[in-house]
Design a protein around this motif. Sequence first.
Motif, PDB file in Angstrom:
ATOM      1  N   ARG A  36       0.707  -1.281   0.149  1.00 36.91           N
ATOM      2  CA  ARG A  36      -0.065   0.314  -0.013  1.00 36.91           C
ATOM      3  C   ARG A  36       0.776   1.296  -0.111  1.00 36.91           C
ATOM      4  N   SER A  37       0.924   2.038  -1.225  1.00 37.14           N
ATOM      5  CA  SER A  37       1.888   3.004  -1.505  1.00 37.14           C
ATOM      6  C   SER A  37       1.623   4.240  -0.321  1.00 37.14           C
ATOM      7  N   ILE A  38       0.439   4.445   0.115  1.00 37.17           N
ATOM      8  CA  ILE A  38       0.160   5.586   1.019  1.00 37.17           C
ATOM      9  C   ILE A  38       0.967   5.364   2.199  1.00 37.17           C
ATOM     10  N   ASP A  39       1.054   3.962   2.613  1.00 39.65           N
ATOM     11  CA  ASP A  39       1.494   3.561   3.978  1.00 39.65           C
ATOM     12  C   ASP A  39       3.176   4.139   4.048  1.00 39.65           C
ATOM     13  N   LEU A  40       3.715   4.334   2.982  1.00 38.53           N
ATOM     14  CA  LEU A  40       5.076   4.683   2.877  1.00 38.53           C
ATOM     15  C   LEU A  40       5.173   6.150   3.148  1.00 38.53           C
ATOM     16  N   ILE A  41       4.485   6.991   2.715  1.00 34.85           N
ATOM     17  CA  ILE A  41       4.358   8.584   2.812  1.00 34.85           C
ATOM     18  C   ILE A  41       4.219   8.538   4.423  1.00 34.85           C
TER      19      ILE A  41
ATOM     20  N   THR B  43       3.181  15.846   4.497  1.00 30.97           N
ATOM     21  CA  THR B  43       1.849  16.134   4.681  1.00 30.97           C
ATOM     22  C   THR B  43       1.549  16.761   3.250  1.00 30.97           C
ATOM     23  N   CYS B  44       2.186  17.572   2.493  1.00 30.69           N
ATOM     24  CA  CYS B  44       1.785  17.996   1.203  1.00 30.69           C
ATOM     25  C   CYS B  44       1.844  16.944   0.257  1.00 30.69           C
ATOM     26  N   LEU B  45       2.752  15.973   0.177  1.00 35.10           N
ATOM     27  CA  LEU B  45       2.804  14.814  -0.559  1.00 35.10           C
ATOM     28  C   LEU B  45       1.659  14.079  -0.547  1.00 35.10           C
ATOM     29  N   LEU B  46       1.284  13.645   0.943  1.00 38.03           N
ATOM     30  CA  LEU B  46       0.272  12.930   0.995  1.00 38.03           C
ATOM     31  C   LEU B  46      -1.387  13.650   0.792  1.00 38.03           C
ATOM     32  N   SER B  47      -1.361  14.845   0.862  1.00 40.78           N
ATOM     33  CA  SER B  47      -2.727  15.236   0.381  1.00 40.78           C
ATOM     34  C   SER B  47      -2.462  15.404  -1.163  1.00 40.78           C
ATOM     35  N   VAL B  48      -1.399  15.646  -1.961  1.00 39.84           N
ATOM     36  CA  VAL B  48      -1.608  15.561  -3.435  1.00 39.84           C
ATOM     37  C   VAL B  48      -1.879  14.352  -4.048  1.00 39.84           C
ATOM     38  N   PHE B  49      -1.256  13.199  -3.262  1.00 46.67           N
ATOM     39  CA  PHE B  49      -1.327  11.957  -3.823  1.00 46.67           C
ATOM     40  C   PHE B  49      -2.650  11.403  -3.651  1.00 46.67           C
ATOM     41  N   GLN B  50      -3.334  11.907  -2.465  1.00 45.30           N
ATOM     42  CA  GLN B  50      -4.942  11.476  -2.308  1.00 45.30           C
ATOM     43  C   GLN B  50      -5.704  12.013  -3.221  1.00 45.30           C
ATOM     44  N   ALA B  51      -5.518  13.453  -3.633  1.00 44.14           N
ATOM     45  CA  ALA B  51      -6.139  14.182  -4.696  1.00 44.14           C
ATOM     46  C   ALA B  51      -6.063  13.364  -6.077  1.00 44.14           C
ATOM     47  N   ILE B  52      -4.894  12.834  -6.338  1.00 46.49           N
ATOM     48  CA  ILE B  52      -4.666  12.120  -7.607  1.00 46.49           C
ATOM     49  C   ILE B  52      -5.332  11.024  -7.688  1.00 46.49           C
ATOM     50  N   THR B  53      -5.216  10.283  -6.401  1.00 45.32           N
ATOM     51  CA  THR B  53      -5.688   8.651  -6.308  1.00 45.32           C
ATOM     52  C   THR B  53      -7.287   8.756  -6.682  1.00 45.32           C
ATOM     53  N   ILE B  54      -7.997   9.859  -5.970  1.00 44.53           N
ATOM     54  CA  ILE B  54      -9.493   9.717  -6.187  1.00 44.53           C
ATOM     55  C   ILE B  54      -9.894  10.579  -7.304  1.00 44.53           C
TER      56      ILE B  54
ATOM     57  N   GLU C  32      -3.617   9.849 -15.923  1.00 47.41           N
ATOM     58  CA  GLU C  32      -2.164   9.312 -16.226  1.00 47.41           C
ATOM     59  C   GLU C  32      -1.474   9.300 -15.010  1.00 47.41           C
ATOM     60  N   LEU C  33      -1.617  10.188 -14.088  1.00 51.68           N
ATOM     61  CA  LEU C  33      -0.483  10.556 -13.019  1.00 51.68           C
ATOM     62  C   LEU C  33      -0.834   9.188 -12.168  1.00 51.68           C
ATOM     63  N   LYS C  34      -2.006   8.645 -11.987  1.00 51.54           N
ATOM     64  CA  LYS C  34      -2.276   7.397 -10.915  1.00 51.54           C
ATOM     65  C   LYS C  34      -1.129   6.407 -11.159  1.00 51.54           C
ATOM     66  N   ARG C  35      -0.815   6.009 -12.432  1.00 55.57           N
ATOM     67  CA  ARG C  35       0.224   5.137 -12.499  1.00 55.57           C
ATOM     68  C   ARG C  35       1.660   5.418 -12.250  1.00 55.57           C
ATOM     69  N   LYS C  36       1.779   6.776 -12.726  1.00 55.83           N
ATOM     70  CA  LYS C  36       3.042   7.206 -12.456  1.00 55.83           C
ATOM     71  C   LYS C  36       3.422   7.644 -10.842  1.00 55.83           C
ATOM     72  N   ALA C  37       2.377   7.893 -10.300  1.00 55.61           N
ATOM     73  CA  ALA C  37       2.592   8.427  -8.957  1.00 55.61           C
ATOM     74  C   ALA C  37       3.224   7.335  -7.936  1.00 55.61           C
ATOM     75  N   LEU C  38       2.750   6.168  -8.341  1.00 55.04           N
ATOM     76  CA  LEU C  38       3.200   4.929  -7.499  1.00 55.04           C
ATOM     77  C   LEU C  38       4.694   4.794  -7.361  1.00 55.04           C
ATOM     78  N   LYS C  39       5.125   5.238  -8.793  1.00 52.67           N
ATOM     79  CA  LYS C  39       6.851   5.003  -8.744  1.00 52.67           C
ATOM     80  C   LYS C  39       7.482   6.293  -8.146  1.00 52.67           C
ATOM     81  N   CYS C  40       6.770   7.151  -8.134  1.00 49.31           N
ATOM     82  CA  CYS C  40       7.476   8.655  -7.491  1.00 49.31           C
ATOM     83  C   CYS C  40       7.428   8.602  -6.041  1.00 49.31           C
ATOM     84  N   ILE C  41       6.478   7.809  -5.550  1.00 52.85           N
ATOM     85  CA  ILE C  41       6.432   8.291  -3.797  1.00 52.85           C
ATOM     86  C   ILE C  41       7.792   8.008  -3.237  1.00 52.85           C
ATOM     87  N   GLY C  42       8.351   6.869  -3.551  1.00 56.13           N
ATOM     88  CA  GLY C  42       9.733   6.684  -2.540  1.00 56.13           C
ATOM     89  C   GLY C  42      10.694   7.642  -2.986  1.00 56.13           C
TER      90      GLY C  42
END
Length: 297
Positions: free
Chosen positions: A41-46, A99-110, A119-129
């Motif tokens: 679960r990628s959000i757990d890393l953040i 916290t900023c990264l978490l909110s932006v990633f959640q906005a992209i996810t939903i 298109e960013l949904k697939r790319k966002a997973l690779k950028c989190i780390g």
Amino acid sequence: MTSVDFTIGIILLFQIIFGILGNFALLYHYIFLYFNTYKARSIDLILRHLTVANSLFIIFRGIPETMAAFGLKHFLSSVGCKIIFYVHRVARGVSLSTTCLLSVFQAITISPRSSRWAELKRKALKCIGPLNVFCWVLHMFLNIRILMLMTAQRKKENMTKAMDFQYCSARPHDNDPGSVFAVLVFSNDILCLELMIWASGSMVFILYKHKQWVHHIHKHNISSRASPETRACRSILTLVSAFVSFYSLSCIIHILFSLYDNTTWWLIKTSALINSCFPTASPFILISREHCVTRLI
């Protein structure tokens, strides 16, 4: 030690206890999930990075401030002061960025699949780390000036040009590039706040449109229970709102700092109390809806 100092010390002590317990419990939970679940679960890393940053802030800012409030002085060497302030400033910056990264990633996810952000949904997973690592490296650089400023407080020290923290002092040098670092830090903070506000507004708009769509499709068969995504978004919106609120209060304190030639003790203690509120409260905000947050991608 006055009664006011004792009261502030007690409040700081409770912040340390609850903050460390909450963040360590949350961090243990994420580590347990990491080693005992098949689906990453990628959000757990953040959230793990956010929890580590908050824990470091509480330990390296809260404990020295509490000891000073209870009357202890001159308990740190110059090296200790540099390490204490450097780590807590880095942790504070990483807490803001994650916290900023978490909110932006959640906005992209939903975001809807038909939107331009799909298109960013697939790319966002690779950028989190890499982005999490970048946050730590960035703030290690932005706060390198702290290592030059901080020194141990001496018993017979003229504090005219120094900022007194009761256990350490910050003494600017003649060729101190303070304005350059201040602009860089301020620009980073403003950018993160703008992104958080944009992401929060996007989440509110998407959730509102989704609710209207569901209401239109299922007028007579609406479940009163919100979806896991909706509840997770609400917890993140609460987290972001708490951060922005405490950050705004912290900015007011820093403005007051600039109005005084010599820093007064009540500004130092008030700043410590306010700055420790978010790291202390955030794990309990996440724990309250953890079963929703950790189900996301």
